[in-house]
Write a protein that holds these residues in place. Structure first.
Motif, PDB file in Angstrom:
ATOM      1  N   SER A 198       0.839  -1.192   0.000  1.00 11.13           N
ATOM      2  CA  SER A 198       0.000   0.000   0.000  1.00 11.13           C
ATOM      3  C   SER A 198       0.878   1.248   0.000  1.00 11.13           C
ATOM      4  O   SER A 198       2.080   1.188   0.274  1.00 11.13           O
ATOM      5  N   ASN A 239      -5.154  -2.860  -2.570  1.00 10.20           N
ATOM      6  CA  ASN A 239      -6.621  -2.936  -2.626  1.00 10.20           C
ATOM      7  C   ASN A 239      -7.075  -4.381  -2.786  1.00 10.20           C
ATOM      8  O   ASN A 239      -8.136  -4.770  -2.304  1.00 10.20           O
ATOM      9  N   HIS A 258      -4.865   1.176  -0.947  1.00 13.64           N
ATOM     10  CA  HIS A 258      -5.186   1.041   0.466  1.00 13.64           C
ATOM     11  C   HIS A 258      -4.667  -0.334   0.928  1.00 13.64           C
ATOM     12  O   HIS A 258      -3.986  -1.024   0.174  1.00 13.64           O
ATOM     13  N   SER A 291      -7.294  -0.969   5.875  1.00 19.40           N
ATOM     14  CA  SER A 291      -8.124   0.190   5.520  1.00 19.40           C
ATOM     15  C   SER A 291      -9.038  -0.085   4.335  1.00 19.40           C
ATOM     16  O   SER A 291      -9.613   0.844   3.781  1.00 19.40           O
ATOM     17  N   CYS A 292      -9.170  -1.362   3.951  1.00 18.98           N
ATOM     18  CA  CYS A 292      -9.945  -1.660   2.747  1.00 18.98           C
ATOM     19  C   CYS A 292     -10.482  -3.087   2.816  1.00 18.98           C
ATOM     20  O   CYS A 292      -9.789  -3.998   3.274  1.00 18.98           O
ATOM     21  N   THR A 302     -13.418   1.592   1.644  1.00 17.38           N
ATOM     22  CA  THR A 302     -12.140   2.058   2.192  1.00 17.38           C
ATOM     23  C   THR A 302     -12.381   3.099   3.277  1.00 17.38           C
ATOM     24  O   THR A 302     -13.362   3.846   3.246  1.00 17.38           O
ATOM     25  N   SER A 304      -9.414   5.353   5.540  1.00 11.45           N
ATOM     26  CA  SER A 304      -8.022   5.544   5.956  1.00 11.45           C
ATOM     27  C   SER A 304      -7.894   6.218   7.314  1.00 11.45           C
ATOM     28  O   SER A 304      -6.778   6.434   7.787  1.00 11.45           O
TER      29      SER A 304
END
Length: 379
Positions: A198, A239, A258, A291-292, A302, A304
């Protein structure tokens, strides 16, 4: 230090140690391999860095120039010019690319850098703590039992028993005299190494992906040399998650992604389900929070900011699922944030695995030590 030679008539002869002088190529080659890892296999960028370093540190001389080094790389089979897709070479110079020989040299260099003085051994595998019929001597002896393999009989100790029990004049060997040397089973290990690619792996001016690549290359080379019966698979996750080939490691780059830890864990477990041996583990190198996740609709959700409850719960569910499959997860967290520590602790508790909060410099040594520790137990 001194050198010593042995002569059967004169004994040992000691002389002053004269260190071996590196050739111009070997001296520059070590620097070049390090630069290639940083540039993700971009040879031209590595040459540019070499040129900049030369201006400051005088790496090259009038007798050995950057052009000479490039020619040596080609002659020795480390780089070659890329062939055009249409097959027509035409005028001009093609782009330089790495050969498999250089990719292997990068893995070997990473092994030497990170794991130091490790030397190639035999076909060692992972020892279990259980004794029995195996192929590694344990040093302990016991009386022969019906069904023991005769190859495990310690003839020296058995003959000694026969002499004690029957006397030298009437020496004969019976089943009661036989002594068996204990052995330990050797178990194979299947490892999946997950690498976070990421965007946060290069945030805040800190290059975290290069040490992760070096560790991956070193671990692959270690297993190939020292534990050839073991398997290692590398996957990356942003991702989404996907497997990469060992030869692709030098070219690994961070993307605008992410962190979908769930996708990485699912892929790792899918790979390990297909392995026949019972000893399985996951190593995960990451520097940030998950985060995803991918929703059932195929869309990505997502977040963050902070720890998202829905994403975290999905991660904890996968950790528990791996525990049921008897797959321990060891997390190497390149971060020190208190709230991230809490997540890692909860994740580790769900899996009953391990976690190391580490800086970049100690990452390789920690992974090596943990891999070696797993040799003494059957997971």
């Amino acid at each position: 230090m001194t050198n010593k030679d042995f002569n059967s008539q004169r004994g040992f002869t000691f002389s002053k140690h004269i260190p071996e002088e590196l050739s111009n190529f070997d001296r520059v080659f070590d620097i070049f391999k390090d630069l290639l890892t940083h540039t993700s296999g971009d040879i031209e960028e590595a040459f540019e860095w070499l040129d900049m370093l030369d201006k400051e540190y005088e790496i090259f001389t009038d007798e050995y120039t950057l052009q000479d080094f490039e020619e040596d790389l080609k002659k020795r089979g480390y780089i070659k010019e890329e062939e055009p897709e249409d097959g027509n070479s035409g005028p001009g110079k093609g782009k330089n690319i790495l050969t498999p020989k250089l990719e292997a040299a990068l893995r070997e260099y990473a092994l030497d850098q990170i794991f130091g003085n490790l030397k190639k051994s035999g076909t060692g595998s992972h020892r279990t703590t259980k004794t029995g019929i195996g192929d590694e001597r344990d040093g302990e002896n016991r009386s022969y039992q019906y069904g023991d393999d005769l190859s495990a009989v310690n003839m020296t100790e058995s003959l000694k028993n026969a002499q004690i029990n029957n006397g030298i004049s009437n020496l004969h060997l019976t089943e009661d005299d036989l002594i068996v040397e204990e052995t330990k089973h050797k178990a194979q290990m299947s490892t999946v190494l997950m690498i976070d690619i990421s965007h946060s792996m290069i945030l805040y001016g800190e290059d975290r992906i290069t040490p992760a690549k070096k560790v991956a290359m070193a671990l692959v080379e270690l297993i190939k040399r020292k534990y050839p019966k073991d398997s290692i698979d590398i996957i990356v996750f942003g991702n989404e998650a996907w497997p990469i080939k060992i030869k692709d490691l030098p070219y690994l780059k961070v993307g605008p992604y992410h962190t979908n830890t769930v996708a990485g864990l699912e892929l790792a477990m899918d790979i390990l389900r297909r392995k026949r041996n019972t000893n399985k583990q996951i190593f995960m190198i990451t520097d940030g929070k998950p985060s995803c996740i991918q929703l059932p609709t195929g869309e990505f959700y997502t977040n963050s900011y902070g720890l998202d409850e829905m994403i975290v719960n999905q991660c904890l569910n996968r950790a528990a699922q791996a525990r049921k499959l008897k797959i321990p997860i060891t997390t190497f967290m390149i971060a020190q944030d208190p709230y991230l520590r809490q997540f890692v602790e909860a994740f580790t508790a769900q899996n009953k695995g391990k976690a190391f909060l580490t800086g970049l410099s100690g990452l390789g040594q920690m992974i090596f030590e943990d891999y070696e520790k797993n040799r003494i137990k059957r997971i």
